[in-house]
Design a protein around this motif. Sequence first.
Motif, PDB file in Angstrom:
ATOM      1  N   TRP A   6       0.899  -1.149   0.000  1.00 43.83           N
ATOM      2  CA  TRP A   6       0.000   0.000   0.000  1.00 43.83           C
ATOM      3  C   TRP A   6       0.935   1.196   0.000  1.00 43.83           C
ATOM      4  N   HIS A   7       0.988   1.871  -1.129  1.00 41.03           N
ATOM      5  CA  HIS A   7       2.072   2.771  -1.502  1.00 41.03           C
ATOM      6  C   HIS A   7       1.589   4.198  -1.724  1.00 41.03           C
ATOM      7  N   ASN A   8       2.453   5.135  -1.341  1.00 39.21           N
ATOM      8  CA  ASN A   8       2.259   6.539  -1.683  1.00 39.21           C
ATOM      9  C   ASN A   8       3.512   6.966  -2.434  1.00 39.21           C
ATOM     10  N   VAL A  29       5.357  -8.105  -7.297  1.00 41.22           N
ATOM     11  CA  VAL A  29       4.858  -6.967  -6.529  1.00 41.22           C
ATOM     12  C   VAL A  29       3.528  -6.457  -7.080  1.00 41.22           C
ATOM     13  N   GLU A  30       2.572  -6.315  -6.176  1.00 40.52           N
ATOM     14  CA  GLU A  30       1.314  -5.634  -6.495  1.00 40.52           C
ATOM     15  C   GLU A  30       1.357  -4.297  -5.770  1.00 40.52           C
ATOM     16  N   VAL A  31       1.230  -3.220  -6.516  1.00 37.59           N
ATOM     17  CA  VAL A  31       1.271  -1.874  -5.942  1.00 37.59           C
ATOM     18  C   VAL A  31      -0.148  -1.314  -5.893  1.00 37.59           C
ATOM     19  N   ILE A  32      -0.553  -0.917  -4.688  1.00 39.69           N
ATOM     20  CA  ILE A  32      -1.854  -0.273  -4.513  1.00 39.69           C
ATOM     21  C   ILE A  32      -1.596   1.131  -3.987  1.00 39.69           C
ATOM     22  N   GLU A  33      -1.949   2.120  -4.793  1.00 34.52           N
ATOM     23  CA  GLU A  33      -1.847   3.498  -4.319  1.00 34.52           C
ATOM     24  C   GLU A  33      -3.052   3.745  -3.416  1.00 34.52           C
ATOM     25  N   TYR A  34      -2.811   3.622  -2.116  1.00 36.37           N
ATOM     26  CA  TYR A  34      -3.915   3.602  -1.160  1.00 36.37           C
ATOM     27  C   TYR A  34      -4.662   4.927  -1.067  1.00 36.37           C
ATOM     28  N   LEU A  35      -4.054   6.021  -1.503  1.00 36.86           N
ATOM     29  CA  LEU A  35      -4.792   7.285  -1.489  1.00 36.86           C
ATOM     30  C   LEU A  35      -5.865   7.301  -2.585  1.00 36.86           C
ATOM     31  N   LYS A  36      -5.620   6.560  -3.669  1.00 35.89           N
ATOM     32  CA  LYS A  36      -6.590   6.453  -4.761  1.00 35.89           C
ATOM     33  C   LYS A  36      -7.541   5.283  -4.549  1.00 35.89           C
ATOM     34  N   ASN A  37      -7.051   4.205  -3.936  1.00 30.76           N
ATOM     35  CA  ASN A  37      -7.828   2.982  -3.710  1.00 30.76           C
ATOM     36  C   ASN A  37      -7.663   2.543  -2.256  1.00 30.76           C
ATOM     37  N   PRO A  39      -8.000   0.903   1.394  1.00 29.21           N
ATOM     38  CA  PRO A  39      -8.584  -0.313   1.951  1.00 29.21           C
ATOM     39  C   PRO A  39      -9.743   0.055   2.871  1.00 29.21           C
ATOM     40  N   ASN A  40     -10.696  -0.851   2.985  1.00 26.09           N
ATOM     41  CA  ASN A  40     -11.797  -0.585   3.915  1.00 26.09           C
ATOM     42  C   ASN A  40     -11.350  -0.921   5.342  1.00 26.09           C
ATOM     43  N   ALA A  41     -12.191  -0.610   6.299  1.00 24.11           N
ATOM     44  CA  ALA A  41     -11.840  -0.797   7.713  1.00 24.11           C
ATOM     45  C   ALA A  41     -11.536  -2.259   8.030  1.00 24.11           C
ATOM     46  N   ALA A  42     -12.299  -3.177   7.456  1.00 23.37           N
ATOM     47  CA  ALA A  42     -12.071  -4.602   7.727  1.00 23.37           C
ATOM     48  C   ALA A  42     -10.713  -5.049   7.184  1.00 23.37           C
ATOM     49  N   ALA A  84     -10.288   4.562   6.820  1.00 22.44           N
ATOM     50  CA  ALA A  84     -10.956   4.148   5.590  1.00 22.44           C
ATOM     51  C   ALA A  84     -11.601   5.344   4.896  1.00 22.44           C
ATOM     52  N   ALA A  85     -12.127   6.275   5.678  1.00 23.17           N
ATOM     53  CA  ALA A  85     -12.774   7.464   5.116  1.00 23.17           C
ATOM     54  C   ALA A  85     -11.754   8.487   4.625  1.00 23.17           C
ATOM     55  N   GLU A  86     -10.618   8.574   5.320  1.00 28.14           N
ATOM     56  CA  GLU A  86      -9.581   9.547   4.984  1.00 28.14           C
ATOM     57  C   GLU A  86      -8.234   8.839   4.968  1.00 28.14           C
ATOM     58  N   PRO A  87      -7.868   8.239   3.845  1.00 27.54           N
ATOM     59  CA  PRO A  87      -6.670   7.400   3.789  1.00 27.54           C
ATOM     60  C   PRO A  87      -5.354   8.115   4.104  1.00 27.54           C
TER      61      PRO A  87
END
Length: 114
Positions: A6-8, A29-37, A39-42, A84-87
């Motif tokens: 989970w990357h910025n 490697v799987e890169v997830i730009e967490y500010l754009k996508n 993760p939910n609270a769970a 989750a609301a404000e990454p």
Amino acid sequence: MKATIWHNPKCGTSRKTLAILEETPGVEVEVIEYLKNPPNAARLRGLYEKAGISPQQGLRMRGTDAAERGLPDADDDTVLNAMAAEPMLIERPLVETEKGARLCRPQDTVHEIL
């Protein structure tokens, strides 16, 4: 081995951690730009449990209003829902592999799960 980060891209520590992952032979490697996508609270709860830290330990304080909102002292659900609301409230980078999850600050922490 698969590694999810989970990357910025604006964060130096996150970029350094990603470089370690990309330079490690056998790591996909799987890169997830967490500010754009985000993760939910769970999902966050699961990552922090896997990392052995509390949501409060995964809370980004620098550059956020987390302290003013009382989040460091809030219950887990409140912290996770806020993240989750404000990454921007999520400290980065988070990395998950089959060996576990880590908040990679400093970036060399990633070696623990490779």
